[in-house]
Scaffold this motif. Structure first.
Motif, PDB file in Angstrom:
ATOM      1  N   LEU A  60     -13.967   4.871 -12.761  1.00 31.23           N
ATOM      2  CA  LEU A  60     -14.028   3.275 -13.301  1.00 31.23           C
ATOM      3  C   LEU A  60     -13.840   2.255 -12.060  1.00 31.23           C
ATOM      4  N   LYS A  61     -13.053   2.890 -10.990  1.00 31.20           N
ATOM      5  CA  LYS A  61     -12.915   2.038  -9.703  1.00 31.20           C
ATOM      6  C   LYS A  61     -13.836   2.381  -8.589  1.00 31.20           C
ATOM      7  N   LYS A  62     -13.862   1.645  -7.793  1.00 31.47           N
ATOM      8  CA  LYS A  62     -14.496   1.762  -6.254  1.00 31.47           C
ATOM      9  C   LYS A  62     -13.627   2.302  -5.363  1.00 31.47           C
ATOM     10  N   ASN A  63     -14.160   3.041  -4.610  1.00 34.34           N
ATOM     11  CA  ASN A  63     -13.394   3.997  -3.677  1.00 34.34           C
ATOM     12  C   ASN A  63     -12.879   3.356  -2.516  1.00 34.34           C
ATOM     13  N   LYS A  64     -13.029   2.055  -2.181  1.00 32.29           N
ATOM     14  CA  LYS A  64     -12.875   1.412  -1.142  1.00 32.29           C
ATOM     15  C   LYS A  64     -11.270   1.176  -0.836  1.00 32.29           C
ATOM     16  N   ASN A  65     -11.018   1.175   0.243  1.00 28.70           N
ATOM     17  CA  ASN A  65      -9.505   1.234   0.676  1.00 28.70           C
ATOM     18  C   ASN A  65      -8.499   2.388   0.074  1.00 28.70           C
ATOM     19  N   LEU A  66      -9.253   3.400  -0.214  1.00 23.92           N
ATOM     20  CA  LEU A  66      -8.414   4.537  -0.719  1.00 23.92           C
ATOM     21  C   LEU A  66      -7.814   5.302   0.431  1.00 23.92           C
ATOM     22  N   LEU A  67      -6.705   5.517   0.534  1.00 24.84           N
ATOM     23  CA  LEU A  67      -6.262   6.385   1.394  1.00 24.84           C
ATOM     24  C   LEU A  67      -6.654   8.052   1.259  1.00 24.84           C
ATOM     25  N   HIS A  68      -6.634   9.012   2.202  1.00 24.82           N
ATOM     26  CA  HIS A  68      -7.309  10.181   1.880  1.00 24.82           C
ATOM     27  C   HIS A  68      -6.500  10.791   0.918  1.00 24.82           C
ATOM     28  N   GLU A  69      -6.829  11.720  -0.107  1.00 22.64           N
ATOM     29  CA  GLU A  69      -6.078  12.286  -1.217  1.00 22.64           C
ATOM     30  C   GLU A  69      -4.781  13.094  -0.920  1.00 22.64           C
ATOM     31  N   PHE A  70      -4.929  13.967   0.290  1.00 21.33           N
ATOM     32  CA  PHE A  70      -3.749  14.534   0.711  1.00 21.33           C
ATOM     33  C   PHE A  70      -2.632  13.725   1.154  1.00 21.33           C
ATOM     34  N   ASP A  71      -3.055  12.459   1.961  1.00 18.85           N
ATOM     35  CA  ASP A  71      -2.034  11.418   2.232  1.00 18.85           C
ATOM     36  C   ASP A  71      -1.285  11.071   0.888  1.00 18.85           C
ATOM     37  N   ARG A  72      -2.005  10.657  -0.050  1.00 22.61           N
ATOM     38  CA  ARG A  72      -1.576  10.261  -1.232  1.00 22.61           C
ATOM     39  C   ARG A  72      -0.607  11.139  -2.211  1.00 22.61           C
ATOM     40  N   TYR A  73      -1.114  12.245  -2.073  1.00 20.47           N
ATOM     41  CA  TYR A  73      -0.171  13.197  -2.525  1.00 20.47           C
ATOM     42  C   TYR A  73       0.935  13.546  -2.063  1.00 20.47           C
ATOM     43  N   ASP A  74       0.741  13.530  -0.500  1.00 16.87           N
ATOM     44  CA  ASP A  74       1.991  13.746   0.181  1.00 16.87           C
ATOM     45  C   ASP A  74       3.238  12.715   0.004  1.00 16.87           C
ATOM     46  N   LEU A  75       2.887  11.188  -0.205  1.00 17.49           N
ATOM     47  CA  LEU A  75       3.592  10.374  -0.509  1.00 17.49           C
ATOM     48  C   LEU A  75       4.063  10.263  -2.053  1.00 17.49           C
ATOM     49  N   VAL A  76       3.429  10.873  -2.828  1.00 15.14           N
ATOM     50  CA  VAL A  76       4.065  11.257  -4.301  1.00 15.14           C
ATOM     51  C   VAL A  76       4.823  12.173  -4.184  1.00 15.14           C
ATOM     52  N   GLN A  77       4.692  13.329  -3.428  1.00 15.20           N
ATOM     53  CA  GLN A  77       5.633  14.242  -3.315  1.00 15.20           C
ATOM     54  C   GLN A  77       7.059  13.752  -2.836  1.00 15.20           C
ATOM     55  N   ILE A 106       5.666  -4.485 -15.339  1.00 17.99           N
ATOM     56  CA  ILE A 106       5.880  -4.556 -13.748  1.00 17.99           C
ATOM     57  C   ILE A 106       4.802  -5.014 -13.140  1.00 17.99           C
ATOM     58  N   ASP A 107       4.786  -6.136 -12.416  1.00 18.39           N
ATOM     59  CA  ASP A 107       3.631  -6.423 -11.830  1.00 18.39           C
ATOM     60  C   ASP A 107       3.786  -6.272 -10.023  1.00 18.39           C
ATOM     61  N   ILE A 108       4.200  -5.055  -9.886  1.00 24.29           N
ATOM     62  CA  ILE A 108       4.062  -4.535  -8.551  1.00 24.29           C
ATOM     63  C   ILE A 108       2.799  -3.906  -8.196  1.00 24.29           C
ATOM     64  N   SER A 109       1.952  -4.311  -7.220  1.00 28.30           N
ATOM     65  CA  SER A 109       0.559  -3.541  -7.339  1.00 28.30           C
ATOM     66  C   SER A 109       0.566  -2.927  -5.735  1.00 28.30           C
ATOM     67  N   ALA A 110      -0.204  -1.682  -5.897  1.00 26.15           N
ATOM     68  CA  ALA A 110      -0.487  -1.194  -4.585  1.00 26.15           C
ATOM     69  C   ALA A 110      -1.215  -1.970  -3.697  1.00 26.15           C
ATOM     70  N   THR A 111      -2.062  -2.551  -4.532  1.00 27.27           N
ATOM     71  CA  THR A 111      -2.679  -4.010  -3.284  1.00 27.27           C
ATOM     72  C   THR A 111      -1.839  -4.900  -2.596  1.00 27.27           C
ATOM     73  N   LEU A 112      -1.017  -5.267  -3.362  1.00 25.10           N
ATOM     74  CA  LEU A 112      -0.122  -6.184  -2.772  1.00 25.10           C
ATOM     75  C   LEU A 112       0.799  -5.367  -1.514  1.00 25.10           C
ATOM     76  N   ILE A 113       1.101  -4.358  -1.751  1.00 28.40           N
ATOM     77  CA  ILE A 113       1.656  -3.404  -0.722  1.00 28.40           C
ATOM     78  C   ILE A 113       0.976  -3.180   0.349  1.00 28.40           C
ATOM     79  N   ARG A 114      -0.438  -2.796   0.106  1.00 25.59           N
ATOM     80  CA  ARG A 114      -1.281  -2.493   1.312  1.00 25.59           C
ATOM     81  C   ARG A 114      -1.398  -3.851   2.436  1.00 25.59           C
ATOM     82  N   LYS A 115      -1.612  -4.801   1.448  1.00 24.19           N
ATOM     83  CA  LYS A 115      -1.882  -6.119   2.054  1.00 24.19           C
ATOM     84  C   LYS A 115      -0.448  -6.633   3.065  1.00 24.19           C
TER      85      LYS A 115
END
Length: 191
Positions: free
Chosen positions: A43-60, A154-163
């Protein structure tokens, strides 16, 4: 074992995600919360999405020091885009001993009827719903398999963090320290 599944792109994971996971864990008597990193949300566009392995690494990195939380890459091996019902089916077959619940925002509860086979999700899984800023009310709030938890909006967004990262601003306190270190060391989200 009672496991709460917190799906997301986590682009990047931030303290808001961890606060919600903690409150869901505490208020719903969960044994663990699994952060399921989604390679692609249908349901979301893939634009600005970091590679899945990098995102997984950050979650870990974010959950490394908390025995209650775990990162999951289950969707990396499933067809894309990832549909929640398909992931739930695979997890239920692989971990028959676990009782899975979904942790979702109230905005996603409103959108739930757009999800693939959402009736099956409601039939077989509990939904733990946390409030989201400006989310509309859903008729599903009264469903017997839906539990609204008392959590801050909580109104913290990943969009704000990336910006902020692109603009060279500090994101200290918005993400866990280990996540901040990895983002800065790898220069993530700066382009």
């Amino acid at each position: 074992m009672k496991v709460g599944l917190f799906f997301g792109s986590f682009n990047p994971i931030h303290v808001g995600h961890l606060i919600i996971a903690n409150i869901a864990y505490e208020s719903m008597g969960l044994d663990e919360v699994w952060f399921v990193v989604s390679p692609q949300n249908p349901l979301k566009k893939n634009k600005n999405l970091l590679h899945e392995f990098d995102r997984y690494d950050l979650v870990q990195a974010a959950v490394a020091d908390d025995f209650r939380f775990r990162a999951s890459d289950i969707e990396f091996n499933l067809p894309k885009p990832s549909y929640t019902i398909d992931t739930l089916t695979v997890l239920s077959e692989e971990y028959k001993q676990h009782d899975f619940s979904l942790i979702i925002g109230s905005d996603n509860l409103v959108a739930l009827p757009k999800w693939k086979n959402y009736q099956k999700i409601l039939e077989h899984f509990k939904l733990i719903v946390y409030p989201r800023p400006n989310a509309k009310d859903s008729e599903l709030l009264t469903h017997d398999r839906v539990d609204m938890i008392d959590a801050p909006e909580i109104d913290i967004s990943a969009t704000l963090i990336r910006k902020m990262l692109r603009e060279g601003q500090s994101i200290k306190y918005l993400v866990p320290e280990l996540v901040l270190e990895r983002i800065l060391a790898k220069g993530l989200f700066t382009e």
